[in-house]
Design an enzyme around this catalytic site. Structure first.
Site, mmCIF file in Angstrom:
data_model
loop_
_atom_site.group_PDB
_atom_site.id
_atom_site.type_symbol
_atom_site.label_atom_id
_atom_site.label_comp_id
_atom_site.label_asym_id
_atom_site.label_seq_id
_atom_site.Cartn_x
_atom_site.Cartn_y
_atom_site.Cartn_z
ATOM 1 C CG ASP A 157 -47.468 28.752 -19.455
ATOM 2 O OD1 ASP A 157 -46.558 29.288 -20.121
ATOM 3 O OD2 ASP A 157 -47.261 27.850 -18.629
ATOM 4 C CG ASP A 217 -42.536 30.019 -20.967
ATOM 5 O OD1 ASP A 217 -43.783 29.932 -20.914
ATOM 6 O OD2 ASP A 217 -41.800 29.740 -20.010
#
Length: 490
Positions: A342, A91
């Site tokens: 992201d 992430d």
């Protein structure tokens, strides 16, 4: 996993009750998510980064395999002595690395089908690691995870004077924390320190061999909401994995496999940290570069600018490009705007009315009929009935137009078609339904944790990064993209 982290101070007794509660097992399925049928305490630790900053690691490159999952990409973490192995989401939209951990079972609320398995969630057992300890109240990681500008800082609540913990001299363990993500996701836990073992090579030439990094700070999480299996935070903050290991002075890259390999451990592609990640990312190597934007409000995340979107095999020209709103090309002084890169958000999110206009333009040029029932079932906004006599229905054989992102600085990234449209049904009556896997940016930030009144104007999600090598060049302050078959590089 979704970028904007708000740290909340919760009464320690409440956190403790969550942290020790009972549970079961892996990532949430929302209405708009599509199942694609794919794949301690022994002694007080004195913070020291001596080994990590030694010349032994000056020329070290890290190469780790990444596997595709149903809604993201997984990295293996080897924590402790001897190592305990965990699969966690990669992430770039958060900093904290955490794993399910503790002496009681792991509790995950609102985790959907992935958490309904009878198989218990693997948990890190601090007592089984000879190198494990709790992080200290005064460490920079504890200060970071607890929003130290609050006068009711929990370090003070456990009897530690403010001057003591700000100077790093408080001898008490860091109190439990609450760490939240966009979309209402939340984890509760405590900061632990232990060794993390990765695979490294000197100069990227020597064979890969295990490299142990001692004193790595991570979240020992006992309960969560909508976050089922753990996360490796790759943001630019103090807590992130590349930051702790000393790679934010260089950079890293990933090349995500297509989602058709999800849940298939036999296919992996590399995550690379260090000089090796930057060596092939050159202007004459085919990479499309765009400046890495800076946000004063949210400095820990990776932003780029978007100038427009076009459809068609030639990638479009300036005259045929649909111009993006000015807010997407930069980040203002309040931290609003830009596009967040992201990997913790599955699909790319674009704001209205820009997104609505793109949908209308795309529907007008696609020569296939809409599948309204599939749109209603999946939550995706455009699904088309595409002729196909026999599977597999190759993307190059249909007339769905490629989508190109026109990036700040003049670069144009034409996405692989499978990164834009995905077959959501089997072939039936010589037709397969393919949906556009982009989504609308919620006014409150939705899955991305920002947008609307504050935060990023749009989010580039992991699905659109499949079969694209992405390099985060922190030396030159830029992000590079190169469409390629990541399975070939695996």
């Amino acid at each position: 996993m979704h970028p904007f982290i708000h740290i909340y101070i919760i009464l320690l007794c409440i956190i403790s009750s969550f942290f020790n509660s009972q549970a079961t097992d892996t990532k949430p399925q929302t209405q708009s998510s599509l199942v694609l049928g794919l794949s301690h305490v022994r002694s007080l630790y004195t913070p020291s980064m001596t080994l990590l900053n030694s010349t032994k690691y000056d020329f070290l490159d890290i190469v780790e395999p990444v596997t595709a999952y149903t809604d993201g990409y997984l990295l293996s973490l080897n924590l402790g002595t001897p190592p305990q192995v965990f699969q966690v989401y990669l992430d770039t939209g958060s900093d904290l690395t955490w794993v399910p951990c503790g002496t009681s079972s792991y509790q995950c609320m609102e985790c959907g089908d992935q958490h309904s398995s009878s198989k218990p969630t693997p948990m890190f057992l601090p007592s089984q690691s000879s190198s494990n300890t709790w992080d200290l109240c005064g460490s920079r990681f504890c200060v970071d995870v607890h929003s130290s500008d609050n006068r009711f800082d929990p370090c003070a609540a456990v009897g530690c004077a403010i001057p003591a913990f700000t100077s790093g001299l408080c001898p008490r363990p860091c109190p439990p924390f609450s760490y939240t993500y966009g979309g209402g996701a939340l984890v509760l836990g405590s900061l632990a320190r232990d060794s993390v073992t990765l695979h490294g090579s000197i100069h990227g030439i020597d064979p890969l061999s295990p490299v142990e990094f001692p004193g790595f700070s991570f979240g020992c999480v006992g309960s969560s909401i909508r976050e089922p299996i753990g996360i490796a935070g790759f943001g630019k903050g103090t807590l992130s994995l590349p930051s702790q290991l000393g790679f934010l002075g260089k950079g890293f890259s990933h090349c995500f496999l297509g989602f058709r390999f999800a849940r298939n451990p036999n296919f992996t592609s590399p995550l690379v940290m260090g000089d090796l990640a930057l060596s092939s990312a050159t202007d004459d190597g085919g990479f499309i570069f765009t400046p890495m934007l800076k946000s004063v409000t949210y400095p820990n995340f990776y932003y780029i600018g978007l100038e427009g979107v076009s459809f068609g095999a030639d990638g479009g020209s300036a005259s045929t490009m649909a111009a993006a709103p000015p807010s997407l090309s930069g980040v203002d002084s309040q931290g609003n705007g830009g596009v967040l890169v992201d990997t913790g958000t599955t699909y790319t999110h674009l704001p209205d009315p820009f997104y609505a206009s793109l949908l209308a333009s795309l529907a007008a040029v696609v020569p296939y009929g809409r599948s309204r029932d599939m749109e209603a079932r999946t939550g995706f906004d455009l699904c088309f009935r595409v002729p196909c006599t026999r599977a597999p229905c190759a993307a190059e054989d249909d007339e769905l137009p490629p989508i190109s992102l026109h990036l700040a600085g003049g670069g144009r990234l034409t996405l692989p078609k499978l990164s834009s449209y995905y077959p959501v049904t089997a072939v039936r009556d010589s037709v397969v339904v393919k949906c556009l896997l982009f989504q609308r940016m919620d006014d409150d930030g939705g899955d991305a944790g920002g947008g609307g009144a504050s935060g990023p104007g749009a989010v580039l999600g992991s699905f659109q990064m499949q079969n694209v090598e992405v390099v985060y060049d922190l030396v030159a302050g830029r992000v590079g993209f190169l469409p390629r078959d990541c399975a070939v590089r695996a």
